[in-house]
Design a protein around this motif. Structure first.
Motif, PDB file in Angstrom:
ATOM      1  N   UNK A  62      -1.447   7.370  -7.178  1.00 33.85           N
ATOM      2  CA  UNK A  62      -0.243   8.219  -7.230  1.00 33.85           C
ATOM      3  C   UNK A  62      -0.413   9.464  -6.372  1.00 33.85           C
ATOM      4  N   UNK A  63      -1.561  10.101  -6.443  1.00 33.40           N
ATOM      5  CA  UNK A  63      -1.796  11.336  -5.698  1.00 33.40           C
ATOM      6  C   UNK A  63      -2.012  11.071  -4.211  1.00 33.40           C
ATOM      7  N   UNK A  64      -2.751  10.022  -3.898  1.00 37.38           N
ATOM      8  CA  UNK A  64      -3.015   9.709  -2.496  1.00 37.38           C
ATOM      9  C   UNK A  64      -1.728   9.308  -1.774  1.00 37.38           C
ATOM     10  N   UNK A  65      -0.751   8.790  -2.513  1.00 38.90           N
ATOM     11  CA  UNK A  65       0.508   8.352  -1.905  1.00 38.90           C
ATOM     12  C   UNK A  65       1.211   9.470  -1.139  1.00 38.90           C
ATOM     13  N   UNK A  99       1.587  -3.420  -8.066  1.00 33.94           N
ATOM     14  CA  UNK A  99       2.894  -3.286  -8.710  1.00 33.94           C
ATOM     15  C   UNK A  99       2.997  -4.129  -9.976  1.00 33.94           C
ATOM     16  N   UNK A 100       2.227  -5.228 -10.045  1.00 33.69           N
ATOM     17  CA  UNK A 100       2.228  -6.044 -11.263  1.00 33.69           C
ATOM     18  C   UNK A 100       1.492  -5.333 -12.394  1.00 33.69           C
ATOM     19  N   UNK A 101       0.456  -4.597 -12.041  1.00 34.27           N
ATOM     20  CA  UNK A 101      -0.351  -3.888 -13.035  1.00 34.27           C
ATOM     21  C   UNK A 101       0.313  -2.581 -13.440  1.00 34.27           C
ATOM     22  N   UNK A 102       0.860  -1.879 -12.447  1.00 30.22           N
ATOM     23  CA  UNK A 102       1.521  -0.596 -12.679  1.00 30.22           C
ATOM     24  C   UNK A 102       2.874  -0.599 -11.969  1.00 30.22           C
ATOM     25  N   UNK A 103       3.940  -1.008 -12.633  1.00 33.52           N
ATOM     26  CA  UNK A 103       5.258  -1.054 -11.981  1.00 33.52           C
ATOM     27  C   UNK A 103       5.718   0.284 -11.422  1.00 33.52           C
TER      28      UNK A 103
END
Length: 342
Positions: free
Chosen positions: A20-23, A44-48
């Motif tokens: 999330x932060x690196x994004x 995305x399957x693990x964390x939508x």
């Protein structure tokens, strides 16, 4: 050109927080992600909530090509990082988010974690990752050991007071409230909603909590003599955040000045005006720490309160702050996100 990053253990909370932060970090690019049990799955399957990002497919660690990687974040469970990091290329910079390299003394590690350290030579070179107190060492390090989230919160409140000599070293009581994400993502009966919501409870009381090893190590080093605090953590039914309430013997004005002076030039440490106290809602999702001081009704005693987000400044945000230093990037880059409110 952005530095290429690998994240080992990307299917846990701290791994997702790193992504999330690196994004939004202009100097870092996620080049590889590992998750042993979820290898082959899309992030995305693990964390939508990360579905909008273009990310590598999750792999097993042994499938990753580290030849083009500049730095690796190791977000694996405690006691597993040692063997994994020992097998990584020696020229690869590593920030470990587990407890495996936090304690300098192998005997202390065995005492607090119940087994001998499996990579003692690596442990000798690891730099403790409390950024504001080890900045120069981190800049030159190959391996940085991220602090415990509880340990970081307590140290931000107490360490400058020991440095300044404004408190009684034999009367330090730390009462800490921690959000449930600090317990990790693994399924545990006591973390079920019905077991946790609507109440709170202390855990690891009476000197059993492993982060006491960090407090003993760091406070004693600063003081030049053994310092052993009383510490009781409580598990709270909220997702993010730690609130540390510290009871000390000392003058409140001198204590507030010691904190304000020590953190005056720190971008992430904010000391509130005297009499104001912090809240976890004011730092959620951010790399900021808020601290406050009030005098007690008993003369010569004071209360210090510190709040931070356990997943950000207590773990993944701290890891990126350290990585920035290791890679020669601006320390605050990618980390000046405002807290989420309400």
């Amino acid at each position: 050109m952005a530095k290429r990053i690998a994240i080992l253990g990307a299917s846990g909370y701290t791994g997702a927080e790193l992504v999330r932060l690196i994004a939004t970090h202009p100097g870092l690019e996620v080049a590889a992600l590992s998750a042993d049990r979820k290898a082959g799955m899309a992030m995305a399957e693990v964390f939508p909530f990360l579905a909008h990002l273009k990310l590598p497919v999750l792999q097993k660690i042994e499938e990753i090509d580290f030849s083009g990687i500049d730095l690796c974040f190791c977000a694996l469970p405690h006691a597993t990082s040692q063997a994994v990091i020992a097998q990584l290329p020696r020229d690869l910079k590593v920030v470990d988010l587990s407890a495996d390299f936090r304690l300098r003394d192998p005997a202390a590690y065995e005492k607090w974690y119940g087994k001998p350290h499996a990579a003692v030579e690596l442990q000798k070179e690891a730099v403790y990752g409390l950024t504001e107190f080890y900045r120069d060492e981190i800049c030159a390090a190959r391996l940085v050991a991220g602090t415990g989230c509880n340990a970081a919160t307590g140290q931000y409140a107490i360490r400058p007071l020991i440095e300044a000599g404004v408190i009684d070293l034999d009367e330090i009581i730390l009462d800490l409230k921690a959000g449930v994400s600090g317990a990790g993502r693994s399924l545990k009966e006591n973390l079920l909603h019905a077991e946790l919501s609507g109440g709170t409870h202390p855990y690891s009381a009476g000197g059993a909590h492993r982060h006491l090893g960090e407090f003993d190590q760091e406070f004693s080093k600063v003081a030049g003599r053994p310092v052993h605090i009383q510490f009781t953590p409580h598990l709270m039914p909220f997702n993010r955040g730690i609130l540390a309430t510290v009871y000390v013997r000392g003058d409140a004005a001198a204590i507030h000045k010691a904190l304000a002076d020590r953190y005056a030039d720190e971008p992430f440490l904010h000391v509130l005006p005297t009499g104001q106290l912090p809240s976890t809602r004011s730092i959620a999702g951010s790399n900021f720490v808020h601290l406050g001081v009030v005098g007690d009704r008993l003369p010569g005693r004071a209360i210090v309160v510190a709040a931070l987000d356990n997943l950000t400044k207590g773990s993944s945000g701290q890891a990126i702050q350290n990585a920035n230093l290791m890679l020669g990037l601006p320390e605050t880059e990618g980390l000046m996100l405002a807290p989420v409110f309400p």
